[in-house]
Motif scaffolding. Structure first.
Motif, PDB file in Angstrom:
ATOM      1  N   PRO A   1     -12.561  -8.703  -3.196  1.00  9.90           N
ATOM      2  CA  PRO A   1     -11.506  -9.712  -3.040  1.00  9.90           C
ATOM      3  C   PRO A   1     -10.133  -9.122  -2.752  1.00  9.90           C
ATOM      4  O   PRO A   1      -9.238  -9.838  -2.308  1.00  9.90           O
ATOM      5  N   ALA A   2      -9.942  -7.832  -2.999  1.00 10.85           N
ATOM      6  CA  ALA A   2      -8.643  -7.207  -2.743  1.00 10.85           C
ATOM      7  C   ALA A   2      -8.279  -7.234  -1.264  1.00 10.85           C
ATOM      8  O   ALA A   2      -7.097  -7.180  -0.920  1.00 10.85           O
ATOM      9  N   LEU A   3      -9.278  -7.302  -0.384  1.00 10.54           N
ATOM     10  CA  LEU A   3      -8.973  -7.400   1.046  1.00 10.54           C
ATOM     11  C   LEU A   3      -8.189  -8.671   1.329  1.00 10.54           C
ATOM     12  O   LEU A   3      -7.146  -8.647   1.989  1.00 10.54           O
ATOM     13  N   LEU A   4      -8.667  -9.795   0.805  1.00 15.35           N
ATOM     14  CA  LEU A   4      -7.976 -11.064   0.982  1.00 15.35           C
ATOM     15  C   LEU A   4      -6.635 -11.055   0.251  1.00 15.35           C
ATOM     16  O   LEU A   4      -5.623 -11.523   0.774  1.00 15.35           O
ATOM     17  N   GLY A   5      -6.619 -10.490  -0.937  1.00 21.63           N
ATOM     18  CA  GLY A   5      -5.383 -10.445  -1.707  1.00 21.63           C
ATOM     19  C   GLY A   5      -4.310  -9.610  -1.045  1.00 21.63           C
ATOM     20  O   GLY A   5      -3.134  -9.973  -1.042  1.00 21.63           O
ATOM     21  N   GLY A   6      -4.692  -8.473  -0.462  1.00 21.18           N
ATOM     22  CA  GLY A   6      -3.717  -7.617   0.197  1.00 21.18           C
ATOM     23  C   GLY A   6      -3.093  -8.276   1.415  1.00 21.18           C
ATOM     24  O   GLY A   6      -1.905  -8.120   1.683  1.00 21.18           O
ATOM     25  N   VAL A   7      -3.886  -9.034   2.154  1.00 25.37           N
ATOM     26  CA  VAL A   7      -3.385  -9.684   3.364  1.00 25.37           C
ATOM     27  C   VAL A   7      -2.556 -10.930   3.021  1.00 25.37           C
ATOM     28  O   VAL A   7      -1.504 -11.168   3.614  1.00 25.37           O
ATOM     29  N   LEU A   8      -3.021 -11.719   2.040  1.00 27.03           N
ATOM     30  CA  LEU A   8      -2.374 -12.994   1.746  1.00 27.03           C
ATOM     31  C   LEU A   8      -1.287 -12.921   0.676  1.00 27.03           C
ATOM     32  O   LEU A   8      -0.389 -13.774   0.658  1.00 27.03           O
ATOM     33  N   LEU A   9      -1.354 -11.920  -0.204  1.00 29.93           N
ATOM     34  CA  LEU A   9      -0.444 -11.910  -1.352  1.00 29.93           C
ATOM     35  C   LEU A   9       0.508 -10.718  -1.409  1.00 29.93           C
ATOM     36  O   LEU A   9       1.441 -10.720  -2.211  1.00 29.93           O
TER      37      LEU A   9
ATOM     38  N   PRO B   1       9.200   1.846   6.446  1.00 31.92           N
ATOM     39  CA  PRO B   1      10.514   1.385   5.969  1.00 31.92           C
ATOM     40  C   PRO B   1      10.408   0.669   4.634  1.00 31.92           C
ATOM     41  O   PRO B   1       9.408  -0.012   4.361  1.00 31.92           O
ATOM     42  N   ASP B   2      11.444   0.779   3.803  1.00 32.37           N
ATOM     43  CA  ASP B   2      11.416   0.208   2.452  1.00 32.37           C
ATOM     44  C   ASP B   2      11.199  -1.299   2.474  1.00 32.37           C
ATOM     45  O   ASP B   2      10.452  -1.839   1.659  1.00 32.37           O
ATOM     46  N   ALA B   3      11.837  -1.995   3.414  1.00 35.54           N
ATOM     47  CA  ALA B   3      11.747  -3.452   3.434  1.00 35.54           C
ATOM     48  C   ALA B   3      10.333  -3.949   3.724  1.00 35.54           C
ATOM     49  O   ALA B   3       9.980  -5.072   3.357  1.00 35.54           O
ATOM     50  N   ASP B   4       9.523  -3.134   4.386  1.00 38.13           N
ATOM     51  CA  ASP B   4       8.139  -3.506   4.710  1.00 38.13           C
ATOM     52  C   ASP B   4       7.128  -2.785   3.834  1.00 38.13           C
ATOM     53  O   ASP B   4       5.920  -2.949   4.020  1.00 38.13           O
ATOM     54  N   ARG B   5       7.615  -1.993   2.901  1.00 39.58           N
ATOM     55  CA  ARG B   5       6.733  -1.094   2.165  1.00 39.58           C
ATOM     56  C   ARG B   5       5.718  -1.846   1.316  1.00 39.58           C
ATOM     57  O   ARG B   5       4.555  -1.447   1.218  1.00 39.58           O
ATOM     58  N   GLY B   6       6.138  -2.928   0.693  1.00 39.90           N
ATOM     59  CA  GLY B   6       5.209  -3.674  -0.147  1.00 39.90           C
ATOM     60  C   GLY B   6       4.035  -4.225   0.640  1.00 39.90           C
ATOM     61  O   GLY B   6       2.879  -4.073   0.248  1.00 39.90           O
ATOM     62  N   ARG B   7       4.327  -4.862   1.791  1.00 41.82           N
ATOM     63  CA  ARG B   7       3.255  -5.411   2.619  1.00 41.82           C
ATOM     64  C   ARG B   7       2.367  -4.304   3.196  1.00 41.82           C
ATOM     65  O   ARG B   7       1.147  -4.437   3.237  1.00 41.82           O
ATOM     66  N   ALA B   8       3.001  -3.217   3.651  1.00 40.74           N
ATOM     67  CA  ALA B   8       2.220  -2.123   4.237  1.00 40.74           C
ATOM     68  C   ALA B   8       1.303  -1.488   3.206  1.00 40.74           C
ATOM     69  O   ALA B   8       0.122  -1.231   3.472  1.00 40.74           O
ATOM     70  N   ILE B   9       1.843  -1.243   2.004  1.00 36.26           N
ATOM     71  CA  ILE B   9       1.021  -0.671   0.936  1.00 36.26           C
ATOM     72  C   ILE B   9      -0.062  -1.661   0.528  1.00 36.26           C
ATOM     73  O   ILE B   9      -1.207  -1.278   0.261  1.00 36.26           O
ATOM     74  N   GLY B  10       0.282  -2.939   0.483  1.00 34.27           N
ATOM     75  CA  GLY B  10      -0.709  -3.944   0.122  1.00 34.27           C
ATOM     76  C   GLY B  10      -1.864  -3.994   1.103  1.00 34.27           C
ATOM     77  O   GLY B  10      -3.030  -4.066   0.705  1.00 34.27           O
ATOM     78  N   VAL B  11      -1.535  -3.940   2.400  1.00 30.75           N
ATOM     79  CA  VAL B  11      -2.586  -3.948   3.423  1.00 30.75           C
ATOM     80  C   VAL B  11      -3.435  -2.687   3.325  1.00 30.75           C
ATOM     81  O   VAL B  11      -4.681  -2.748   3.348  1.00 30.75           O
ATOM     82  N   ALA B  12      -2.786  -1.523   3.204  1.00 34.26           N
ATOM     83  CA  ALA B  12      -3.525  -0.257   3.127  1.00 34.26           C
ATOM     84  C   ALA B  12      -4.382  -0.193   1.867  1.00 34.26           C
ATOM     85  O   ALA B  12      -5.560   0.177   1.915  1.00 34.26           O
TER      86      ALA B  12
END
Length: 407
Positions: A62-70, A335-346
């Motif tokens: 489920p982390a795949l869906l969570g990383g993309v959506l959350l 970049p810091d501003a995108d870091r949360g989403r990028a780390i979440g996706v990875a």
């Protein structure tokens, strides 16, 4: 920086890191107790390697869906608030999982939601760490987190087998819920309440934009693919129960086998950061990724318990060393501003890859046996890593138009 300050323990001089580290350690220990309980419970009911691996995969997929959506939550709100909220919500859900007589399907459904909530937590934590630990301290902080988290898994897995044999799985889940509450309290008390990041023009603040930017960057693209391939190297951990049964052992040995990878990870992280110079680490990432699969291939010869433990530990050491470098290089290039989403996706890709790989491993174990399934997983990981290693060698080259200096 002198030798003493350059050691990995220098990160504990940073107050915020101590609180983040303590909170993570508590949660991981509780989670491993719960995983052992689920592995023993499901395999005991079904006697099926496939079902055992399938339920174990629910702690990853489920982390795949969570990383993309959350994961966007980590860049849209204050990162400390995201972490505390996720911990409290997971504590409530895990406590509900401990209810006596809860059907297996309901327990699995709650488990899926718990894993989903782990994605914004991991994204916020990963995005926050470079601010807490600047410069070289960041690499050492990653190593310390890896070593201690794997040590917590080692204790949780090794002790979990013994504890689950003596107590009910419900008590292990209650302990897991308590660790989430303690983690939330530590983060709330010890971590600064930094402002919300601002979105960059390159991605527009969207998850889709972040994914596109990663795909367009050769270095980050190869690094994230290498990180996702670690899924093949956790297959033995998911097959520990049927593997122990193949050896004629009981629940206590399940925990021992599950502890092999964390033990190797602790040693691998320490050796890599302590003895490999920073300017050499990037060159070794592909080589280590390939080497992580070779010990698992040797399981095809059906070694005994001691040799199996050693082989799984060696694989864990190599996989952890290369994963540390992929994480460090990827985060520094984002970049810091995108870091949360990028780390979440990875990160969600890593977890999802683990879930897919262990499910495939379970199918192979039912078709053949756990030893052959482990060997095939190791060979698959090594071959795919070799292809990525070649791509990394090309992506890591300096620009061709840079004129040489000297003479």
């Amino acid at each position: 920086m002198n030798r003493r300050n350059a050691s990995v323990i220098a990160v504990f001089g940073v107050r915020e890191f101590r609180f983040l580290w303590s909170a993570e350690l508590l949660s991981i220990f509780g989670d491993q107790l719960a995983r052992v309980a689920l592995a023993v419970l499901v395999y005991g009911r079904t006697q099926s390697a496939l079902w055992s691996a399938a339920v174990y995969a629910l702690t990853f997929l489920p982390a795949l869906l969570g990383g993309v959506l959350l994961s966007w939550l980590a860049d849209r709100f204050r990162r400390r608030a995201v972490m505390v909220g996720a911990d409290v919500a997971r504590a409530v859900l895990v406590a509900a999982m401990a209810m006596p007589g809860l059907p297996l399907w309901a327990l699995c459904a709650l488990l899926v939601v718990v894993v989903l909530l782990g994605s914004p937590f991991a994204a916020a934590q990963g995005a926050l760490l470079p601010d807490v630990l600047p410069g070289e301290l960041y690499d050492r902080g990653l190593a310390v987190r890896q070593m201690t988290s794997q040590a917590a898994q080692l204790v949780g897995f090794a002790g979990g087998g013994v504890l689950v044999a003596a107590i009910s799985p419900g008590l292990a889940l209650v302990a897991d819920a308590v660790t989430f509450l303690l983690s939330a309290a530590l983060i709330r008390i010890g971590v600064a309440n930094r402002p919300t990041p601002t979105a960059t023009r390159d991605t527009g603040g969207s998850v889709r934009g972040v994914i596109t930017s990663i795909a367009a960057d050769p270095r980050r693209r190869v690094l994230v693919l290498l990180a996702w391939l670690v899924g093949w190297y956790v297959v033995p951990e998911a097959l520990a129960a049927p593997y122990a049964d193949q050896l004629g052992a009981g629940p206590a040995v399940v925990g021992v086998l599950m502890a092999a990878d964390p033990l190797g990870s602790v040693l691998g992280a320490w050796l890599f950061v302590r003895y490999v110079p920073a300017h050499h680490r990037a060159r070794l990432v592909g080589v280590l990724a390939v080497c992580a699969g070779i010990p698992l291939v040797l399981c095809a010869f059906r070694p005994g318990l001691v040799l199996t433990f050693a082989l799984w530990s060696l694989s864990g050491a190599a996989s952890t060393a290369y994963l540390l470098q992929t994480q460090s290089g990827f985060v520094r290039a984002t970049p810091d501003a995108d870091r949360g989403r990028a780390i979440g996706v990875a990160a969600s890709g890593i977890v999802a890859a683990q879930g897919i790989a262990v499910f495939i491993g379970g199918v192979m174990a039912d078709l053949w046996d756990p030893a052959i399934a482990t060997a095939v997983a190791g060979a698959t990981g090594a071959l795919c890593s070799f292809a990525c290693a070649v791509a990394w060698r090309r992506a890591d080259q300096p620009p061709a138009d840079v004129a040489p200096t000297g003479g």
